[in-house]
Enzyme design. Structure first.
Site, PDB file in Angstrom:
ATOM      1  N   CYS A 187       0.835  -1.201   0.000  1.00  0.00           N
ATOM      2  CA  CYS A 187       0.000   0.000   0.000  1.00  0.00           C
ATOM      3  C   CYS A 187       0.879   1.264   0.000  1.00  0.00           C
ATOM      4  CB  CYS A 187      -0.978  -0.076   1.160  1.00  0.00           C
ATOM      5  SG  CYS A 187      -2.439   0.895   0.856  1.00  0.00           S
ATOM      6  N   HIS A 215      -3.577  -4.957   1.784  1.00  0.00           N
ATOM      7  CA  HIS A 215      -2.920  -5.173   3.082  1.00  0.00           C
ATOM      8  C   HIS A 215      -2.914  -6.663   3.452  1.00  0.00           C
ATOM      9  CE1 HIS A 215      -2.549  -1.016   4.745  1.00  0.00           C
ATOM     10  NE2 HIS A 215      -3.428  -0.787   3.784  1.00  0.00           N
ATOM     11  N   GLU A 239      -1.287  -8.155   5.554  1.00  0.00           N
ATOM     12  CA  GLU A 239      -1.030  -8.362   6.988  1.00  0.00           C
ATOM     13  C   GLU A 239      -2.312  -8.315   7.816  1.00  0.00           C
ATOM     14  OE1 GLU A 239      -0.594  -5.766   5.266  1.00  0.00           O
ATOM     15  OE2 GLU A 239      -1.058  -3.962   6.408  1.00  0.00           O
TER      16      GLU A 239
END
Ligand code: GLN
Length: 204
Positions: free
Chosen positions: A75, A168, A170
Site C-alpha cells: 500500500c 494489506h 497483513e
C-alpha cells in the site's frame, strides 16, 4: 532468516506478527543501522507522505538506497517503490525501484476502503484483499511479474528483489503473501551467497 519491518509509521506490528508466525526473525527498523545484516525489509501501509518524511528525517532514505536485500512494499510502501506516482505530493519520496505507475487513492475517495477476493495467479484459492485508500497500479512495465489481480488490475507484482501489493496482506489470516516474500528473500539470499562464493559479488 533475518528480515526487518520499517517501523516509523503504519501497521508494521501486523507484518511483524505474520512474519514471526512463519518463523522469521523480525527486527523493527527505525534507524539506518537497523538494516545491517537483514536479508529483507517490509515497508508497510500507512501514509506514504508521512513515511517518506520520517525516512528522510532519520536518513533511512539513503540507507534503503544502498540496501541489497529483498524489499516488499504494501500500500503506502508500494507507492514509495513505484517508478511514477500520480496524485502524489510535490516532494513525495519515491525510490523508483519498481517499474510500475501507481495512482494514490486510485480506487476513489468515496469508496475509500473495501474488502474483496483477489486472484493469485496459478492458485485456484482466492485471497481476501483488504484495500484501504489503496493506490491503483495503472501501468506495469514488461518484465514485471503480476502475481495477483483484481478484475483487470494488477494488485501484487514482483521484479527481481522488489515485491509490492496495493492491498494489506497483513490484515487477514492468510499467510500466502508473506510466504511469497520470505521465499523471495531466500532466493536472493542464496543467489547473493552463491555470487560471493564465486567471487563475483559480495553481499554486506
Ligand atoms: N493513501 C495512502 C497513501 O497515499 C496509502 C493508504 C494505505 O497505506 N493504506 O499513502
Amino acid at each position: 532468516m533475518d528480515v526487518g519491518v520499517l517501523a516509523v509509521q503504519g501497521d508494521f506490528r501486523e507484518h511483524r506478527a505474520k512474519l514471526q508466525r512463519l518463523g522469521a526473525h523480525v527486527a523493527e527498523v527505525r534507524l539506518p543501522e537497523h538494516l545491517h545484516g537483514l536479508d529483507g525489509l517490509v515497508i508497510p501501509g500507512g501514509e506514504s507522505t508521512t513515511i517518506g518524511k520520517l525516512m528522510r528525517a532519520y536518513g533511512l532514505d539513503d540507507a534503503l538506497r544502498s540496501f541489497e536485500g529483498t524489499v516488499f512494499g504494501t500500500c503506502a510502501g508500494m507507492i514509495l517503490l513505484a517508478r511514477d506516482v500520480i496524485d502524489g505530493v510535490p516532494d513525495q519520496l519515491a525510490f523508483g525501484t519498481l517499474d510500475i505507475v501507481v495512482r494514490r487513492n486510485g480506487y476513489g475517495r468515496q469508496v475509500a476502503s473495501f474488502e474483496t477476493d483477489v486472484t493469485l495467479v496459478g492458485d485456484p484459492v482466492p485471497l481476501r484483499g483488504v484495500f484501504i485508500r489503496a493506490p491503483r497500479i495503472e501501468e506495469v512495465a514488461a518484465g514485471v511479474e503480476v502475481l495477483a489481480e483484481l478484475d483487470d488490475d494488477a494488485v501484487l507484482v514482483r521484479r527481481g528483489r522488489y515485491l509490492a501489493a496495493s492491498f494489506h496482506p497483513e490484515l487477514t489470516d492468510d499467510l500466502r503473501v508473506h510466504e511469497m516474500f520470505l521465499a523471495s528473500v531466500g532466493r536472493s539470499r542464496s543467489a547473493g551467497l552463491h555470487a560471493s562464493n564465486g567471487g563475483l559479488r559480495v553481499r554486506a
